[in-house]
Motif scaffolding. Structure first.
Motif, PDB file in Angstrom:
ATOM      1  N   CYS A  17       0.540  -1.262   0.338  1.00 54.98           N
ATOM      2  CA  CYS A  17       0.001  -0.057   0.234  1.00 54.98           C
ATOM      3  C   CYS A  17       0.889   1.429   0.188  1.00 54.98           C
ATOM      4  CB  CYS A  17      -0.904  -0.349   0.868  1.00 54.98           C
ATOM      5  SG  CYS A  17      -2.188  -1.516   1.055  1.00 54.98           S
ATOM      6  N   GLU A  18       2.002   1.419   0.782  1.00 53.57           N
ATOM      7  CA  GLU A  18       2.921   2.362   0.905  1.00 53.57           C
ATOM      8  C   GLU A  18       3.650   2.621   0.292  1.00 53.57           C
ATOM      9  OE1 GLU A  18       6.183   3.709   3.991  1.00 53.57           O
ATOM     10  OE2 GLU A  18       4.712   2.864   4.696  1.00 53.57           O
ATOM     11  N   ASN A  19       4.411   1.860  -0.850  1.00 55.11           N
ATOM     12  CA  ASN A  19       5.374   1.516  -1.828  1.00 55.11           C
ATOM     13  C   ASN A  19       5.177   0.892  -3.200  1.00 55.11           C
ATOM     14  OD1 ASN A  19       7.704   2.271  -0.111  1.00 55.11           O
ATOM     15  ND2 ASN A  19       6.592   0.488   1.048  1.00 55.11           N
ATOM     16  N   GLY A  20       3.931   0.369  -3.412  1.00 55.35           N
ATOM     17  CA  GLY A  20       3.630  -0.359  -4.311  1.00 55.35           C
ATOM     18  C   GLY A  20       4.538  -1.490  -5.453  1.00 55.35           C
ATOM     19  N   LEU A  21       3.758  -2.182  -6.269  1.00 57.32           N
ATOM     20  CA  LEU A  21       4.906  -2.817  -6.891  1.00 57.32           C
ATOM     21  C   LEU A  21       4.925  -2.009  -8.283  1.00 57.32           C
ATOM     22  CD1 LEU A  21       3.485  -6.718  -5.438  1.00 57.32           C
ATOM     23  CD2 LEU A  21       5.996  -4.844  -4.953  1.00 57.32           C
ATOM     24  N   ILE A  22       5.527  -3.102  -8.978  1.00 63.86           N
ATOM     25  CA  ILE A  22       6.417  -1.744 -10.068  1.00 63.86           C
ATOM     26  C   ILE A  22       5.147  -1.854 -11.369  1.00 63.86           C
ATOM     27  CG2 ILE A  22       6.588  -5.175 -11.766  1.00 63.86           C
ATOM     28  CD1 ILE A  22       9.282  -1.783 -11.417  1.00 63.86           C
ATOM     29  N   ASP A  23       4.021  -2.696 -10.753  1.00 67.51           N
ATOM     30  CA  ASP A  23       2.454  -2.742 -11.822  1.00 67.51           C
ATOM     31  C   ASP A  23       2.728  -1.426 -12.087  1.00 67.51           C
ATOM     32  OD1 ASP A  23       2.938  -5.114 -10.794  1.00 67.51           O
ATOM     33  OD2 ASP A  23       1.079  -5.736 -11.172  1.00 67.51           O
ATOM     34  N   TYR A  24       1.474  -0.652 -11.702  1.00 66.02           N
ATOM     35  CA  TYR A  24       1.645   0.851 -11.344  1.00 66.02           C
ATOM     36  C   TYR A  24       2.636   1.633 -10.650  1.00 66.02           C
ATOM     37  CZ  TYR A  24      -2.698  -1.311 -10.956  1.00 66.02           C
ATOM     38  OH  TYR A  24      -3.752  -2.791 -11.780  1.00 66.02           O
ATOM     39  N   GLY A  25       4.344   1.173 -11.173  1.00 65.43           N
ATOM     40  CA  GLY A  25       4.829   2.555 -11.217  1.00 65.43           C
ATOM     41  C   GLY A  25       5.742   2.425  -9.630  1.00 65.43           C
ATOM     42  N   GLY A  26       5.265   1.421  -8.907  1.00 71.26           N
ATOM     43  CA  GLY A  26       5.909   0.869  -7.002  1.00 71.26           C
ATOM     44  C   GLY A  26       7.015   0.300  -7.636  1.00 71.26           C
ATOM     45  N   ALA A  27       7.383  -0.033  -6.488  1.00 68.12           N
ATOM     46  CA  ALA A  27       9.183  -0.248  -6.385  1.00 68.12           C
ATOM     47  C   ALA A  27       9.136  -2.029  -7.074  1.00 68.12           C
ATOM     48  CB  ALA A  27       8.798  -1.120  -4.493  1.00 68.12           C
ATOM     49  N   ALA A  55      -5.596  -9.677  -1.629  1.00 68.90           N
ATOM     50  CA  ALA A  55      -5.173  -8.863  -0.193  1.00 68.90           C
ATOM     51  C   ALA A  55      -3.993  -7.833  -0.816  1.00 68.90           C
ATOM     52  CB  ALA A  55      -4.316  -9.448   0.613  1.00 68.90           C
ATOM     53  N   ILE A  56      -2.529  -8.783  -1.756  1.00 69.98           N
ATOM     54  CA  ILE A  56      -2.226  -8.199  -2.660  1.00 69.98           C
ATOM     55  C   ILE A  56      -2.526  -7.313  -3.985  1.00 69.98           C
ATOM     56  CG2 ILE A  56       0.040  -8.087  -3.464  1.00 69.98           C
ATOM     57  CD1 ILE A  56       0.500  -8.524  -1.300  1.00 69.98           C
ATOM     58  N   LYS A  57      -3.155  -7.481  -4.412  1.00 76.23           N
ATOM     59  CA  LYS A  57      -4.422  -6.908  -5.597  1.00 76.23           C
ATOM     60  C   LYS A  57      -4.773  -6.429  -5.150  1.00 76.23           C
ATOM     61  CE  LYS A  57      -4.056 -11.366  -8.281  1.00 76.23           C
ATOM     62  NZ  LYS A  57      -5.131 -12.932  -8.508  1.00 76.23           N
ATOM     63  N   LYS A  58      -5.704  -6.051  -3.812  1.00 80.15           N
ATOM     64  CA  LYS A  58      -6.354  -4.726  -3.312  1.00 80.15           C
ATOM     65  C   LYS A  58      -4.948  -3.553  -3.255  1.00 80.15           C
ATOM     66  CE  LYS A  58      -9.114  -3.476  -0.437  1.00 80.15           C
ATOM     67  NZ  LYS A  58      -8.797  -2.553   0.332  1.00 80.15           N
ATOM     68  N   ALA A  59      -3.869  -3.885  -2.386  1.00 81.91           N
ATOM     69  CA  ALA A  59      -3.171  -3.326  -2.000  1.00 81.91           C
ATOM     70  C   ALA A  59      -2.535  -2.347  -3.529  1.00 81.91           C
ATOM     71  CB  ALA A  59      -2.078  -3.894  -0.672  1.00 81.91           C
ATOM     72  N   LYS A  60      -2.170  -3.445  -4.162  1.00 84.88           N
ATOM     73  CA  LYS A  60      -1.592  -2.832  -5.139  1.00 84.88           C
ATOM     74  C   LYS A  60      -2.777  -1.330  -5.899  1.00 84.88           C
ATOM     75  CE  LYS A  60       1.010  -6.896  -7.667  1.00 84.88           C
ATOM     76  NZ  LYS A  60       1.173  -7.544  -8.310  1.00 84.88           N
TER      77      LYS A  60
END
Length: 66
Positions: A17-27, A55-60
């Protein structure tokens, strides 16, 4: 190595939620895995678990919508 339990899932969700993942320009995934103390293969195996994967998909999405 992190144990797969509700506490770990929540830590992962909070981080994404805080850092994201690469999918949306996150970490990068490797950064997430290093912080969580898991390997990429463990991440992908955990993603197959409905609770963790959802849970991870929602966080993204939460990261994406800011």
């Amino acid at each position: 190595m992190a144990k797969f339990n509700e506490e770990t899932i929540q830590k992962c969700v909070d981080w994404v939620c805080e850092n994201g993942l690469i999918d949306y320009g996150g970490a990068k995934l490797i950064d997430f895995c290093n912080v969580m103390g898991i390997g990429k293969s463990t991440y992908y195996r955990w993603m197959e678990n409905e609770t963790f994967g959802t849970a991870i998909k929602k966080a993204k999405e939460d990261f994406k919508t800011g």
